[in-house]
Design a protein around this motif. Structure first.
Motif, mmCIF file in Angstrom:
data_model
loop_
_atom_site.group_PDB
_atom_site.id
_atom_site.type_symbol
_atom_site.label_atom_id
_atom_site.label_comp_id
_atom_site.label_asym_id
_atom_site.label_seq_id
_atom_site.Cartn_x
_atom_site.Cartn_y
_atom_site.Cartn_z
ATOM 1 N N GLU A 68 0.822 -1.206 0.000
ATOM 2 C CA GLU A 68 0.000 0.000 0.000
ATOM 3 C C GLU A 68 0.857 1.258 0.000
ATOM 4 O OE1 GLU A 68 -3.332 0.731 -0.462
ATOM 5 O OE2 GLU A 68 -3.264 -1.349 -1.090
ATOM 6 N N ALA A 69 2.006 1.228 0.668
ATOM 7 C CA ALA A 69 2.906 2.386 0.653
ATOM 8 C C ALA A 69 3.388 2.659 -0.768
ATOM 9 C CB ALA A 69 4.088 2.156 1.587
ATOM 10 N N LYS A 70 3.660 1.602 -1.515
ATOM 11 C CA LYS A 70 4.084 1.771 -2.908
ATOM 12 C C LYS A 70 2.942 2.339 -3.744
ATOM 13 C CE LYS A 70 6.139 -0.521 -6.825
ATOM 14 N NZ LYS A 70 6.610 -1.725 -7.441
ATOM 15 N N ARG A 71 1.720 1.850 -3.539
ATOM 16 C CA ARG A 71 0.557 2.382 -4.257
ATOM 17 C C ARG A 71 0.337 3.856 -3.923
ATOM 18 N NH1 ARG A 71 -3.259 -2.763 -3.029
ATOM 19 N NH2 ARG A 71 -2.434 -4.109 -4.662
ATOM 20 N N PHE A 72 0.473 4.186 -2.652
ATOM 21 C CA PHE A 72 0.351 5.573 -2.200
ATOM 22 C C PHE A 72 1.358 6.457 -2.930
ATOM 23 C CE2 PHE A 72 1.920 8.939 0.587
ATOM 24 C CZ PHE A 72 0.766 9.569 1.001
ATOM 25 N N PHE A 73 2.607 6.026 -2.941
ATOM 26 C CA PHE A 73 3.664 6.803 -3.593
ATOM 27 C C PHE A 73 3.401 6.944 -5.087
ATOM 28 C CE2 PHE A 73 7.756 7.127 -5.776
ATOM 29 C CZ PHE A 73 8.243 8.276 -5.191
ATOM 30 N N GLU A 74 3.033 5.870 -5.745
ATOM 31 C CA GLU A 74 2.781 5.922 -7.187
ATOM 32 C C GLU A 74 1.599 6.837 -7.518
ATOM 33 O OE1 GLU A 74 2.420 1.826 -8.307
ATOM 34 O OE2 GLU A 74 4.590 1.525 -8.282
ATOM 35 N N TYR A 75 0.570 6.805 -6.681
ATOM 36 C CA TYR A 75 -0.587 7.665 -6.907
ATOM 37 C C TYR A 75 -0.194 9.138 -6.791
ATOM 38 C CZ TYR A 75 -5.043 10.002 -6.186
ATOM 39 O OH TYR A 75 -6.108 10.861 -6.282
ATOM 40 N N TRP A 76 0.481 9.497 -5.710
ATOM 41 C CA TRP A 76 0.779 10.895 -5.447
ATOM 42 C C TRP A 76 1.924 11.446 -6.281
ATOM 43 C CZ3 TRP A 76 -2.587 14.025 -3.715
ATOM 44 C CH2 TRP A 76 -3.585 13.576 -2.863
ATOM 45 N N THR A 77 2.676 10.615 -6.973
ATOM 46 C CA THR A 77 3.775 11.119 -7.798
ATOM 47 C C THR A 77 3.429 11.144 -9.283
ATOM 48 O OG1 THR A 77 4.804 8.923 -7.833
ATOM 49 C CG2 THR A 77 5.577 10.478 -6.159
ATOM 50 N N GLU A 78 2.162 10.943 -9.610
ATOM 51 C CA GLU A 78 1.737 11.100 -11.000
ATOM 52 C C GLU A 78 2.015 12.541 -11.422
ATOM 53 O OE1 GLU A 78 -2.381 10.958 -13.620
ATOM 54 O OE2 GLU A 78 -2.400 10.345 -11.531
ATOM 55 N N ARG A 79 2.528 12.697 -12.624
ATOM 56 C CA ARG A 79 2.867 14.041 -13.105
ATOM 57 C C ARG A 79 1.725 14.673 -13.877
ATOM 58 N NH1 ARG A 79 9.070 14.706 -14.999
ATOM 59 N NH2 ARG A 79 9.987 14.034 -13.055
ATOM 60 N N SER A 80 1.730 16.001 -13.882
ATOM 61 C CA SER A 80 0.741 16.754 -14.651
ATOM 62 C C SER A 80 1.007 16.552 -16.137
ATOM 63 C CB SER A 80 0.829 18.235 -14.304
ATOM 64 O OG SER A 80 2.097 18.746 -14.684
ATOM 65 N N ASP A 81 0.088 16.992 -16.951
ATOM 66 C CA ASP A 81 0.241 16.841 -18.397
ATOM 67 C C ASP A 81 1.529 17.484 -18.904
ATOM 68 O OD1 ASP A 81 -2.096 15.418 -18.624
ATOM 69 O OD2 ASP A 81 -3.319 17.176 -19.115
ATOM 70 N N GLY A 82 1.896 18.621 -18.345
ATOM 71 C CA GLY A 82 3.128 19.293 -18.759
ATOM 72 C C GLY A 82 4.376 18.679 -18.153
ATOM 73 N N GLY A 83 4.200 17.799 -17.159
ATOM 74 C CA GLY A 83 5.324 17.118 -16.531
ATOM 75 C C GLY A 83 6.118 17.949 -15.543
ATOM 76 N N LYS A 84 5.607 19.128 -15.191
ATOM 77 C CA LYS A 84 6.364 20.005 -14.300
ATOM 78 C C LYS A 84 6.050 19.794 -12.829
ATOM 79 C CE LYS A 84 7.109 23.567 -17.720
ATOM 80 N NZ LYS A 84 6.959 24.976 -18.065
ATOM 81 N N LYS A 85 4.850 19.293 -12.532
ATOM 82 C CA LYS A 85 4.446 19.086 -11.139
ATOM 83 C C LYS A 85 3.884 17.693 -10.946
ATOM 84 C CE LYS A 85 3.266 23.477 -9.092
ATOM 85 N NZ LYS A 85 2.182 24.209 -8.423
ATOM 86 N N HIS A 86 4.029 17.211 -9.704
ATOM 87 C CA HIS A 86 3.437 15.941 -9.309
ATOM 88 C C HIS A 86 2.105 16.211 -8.624
ATOM 89 C CE1 HIS A 86 7.808 15.221 -9.439
ATOM 90 N NE2 HIS A 86 7.428 14.106 -10.033
ATOM 91 N N LYS A 87 1.270 15.195 -8.564
ATOM 92 C CA LYS A 87 -0.073 15.340 -7.984
ATOM 93 C C LYS A 87 -0.030 15.956 -6.588
ATOM 94 C CE LYS A 87 -3.175 12.153 -8.817
ATOM 95 N NZ LYS A 87 -4.467 12.544 -9.355
#
Length: 79
Positions: free
Chosen positions: A29-48
């Motif tokens: 679940e910690a890995k899922r949490f990290f993967e969810y919150w580190t998704e990048r914006s369309d421009g790739g400049k910011k993470h969720k």
């Protein structure tokens, strides 16, 4: 200003620290949490997580653990 990769590395270290010290989520679940919150914006400049006004990792992990039904991740028996 730090690059997206540097901010990602900092966020990863913070998540790992909270995970190791507080044991809020299991490793999967910690890995899922990290993967969810580190998704990048369309421009790739910011993470969720960077779009949130406030972000307390421990508190977010507690919410992630306590409300899986809300996000369609409930895998336990049906009541």
């Amino acid at each position: 200003m730090k690059s997206p990769e540097e901010r990602l590395a900092d966020f990863r270290q913070l998540c790992l620290k909270v995970h190791r010290e507080k044991k809020i989520l299991d490793t999967v679940e910690a890995k899922r949490f990290f993967e969810y919150w580190t998704e990048r914006s369309d421009g790739g400049k910011k993470h969720k997580w960077e779009f949130e006004k406030t972000f307390n990792v421990a508190r977010r992990m507690c919410n992630w653990r306590d409300y899986p039904q809300r996000w369609g991740r409930f895998t336990g028996p049906k009541e």
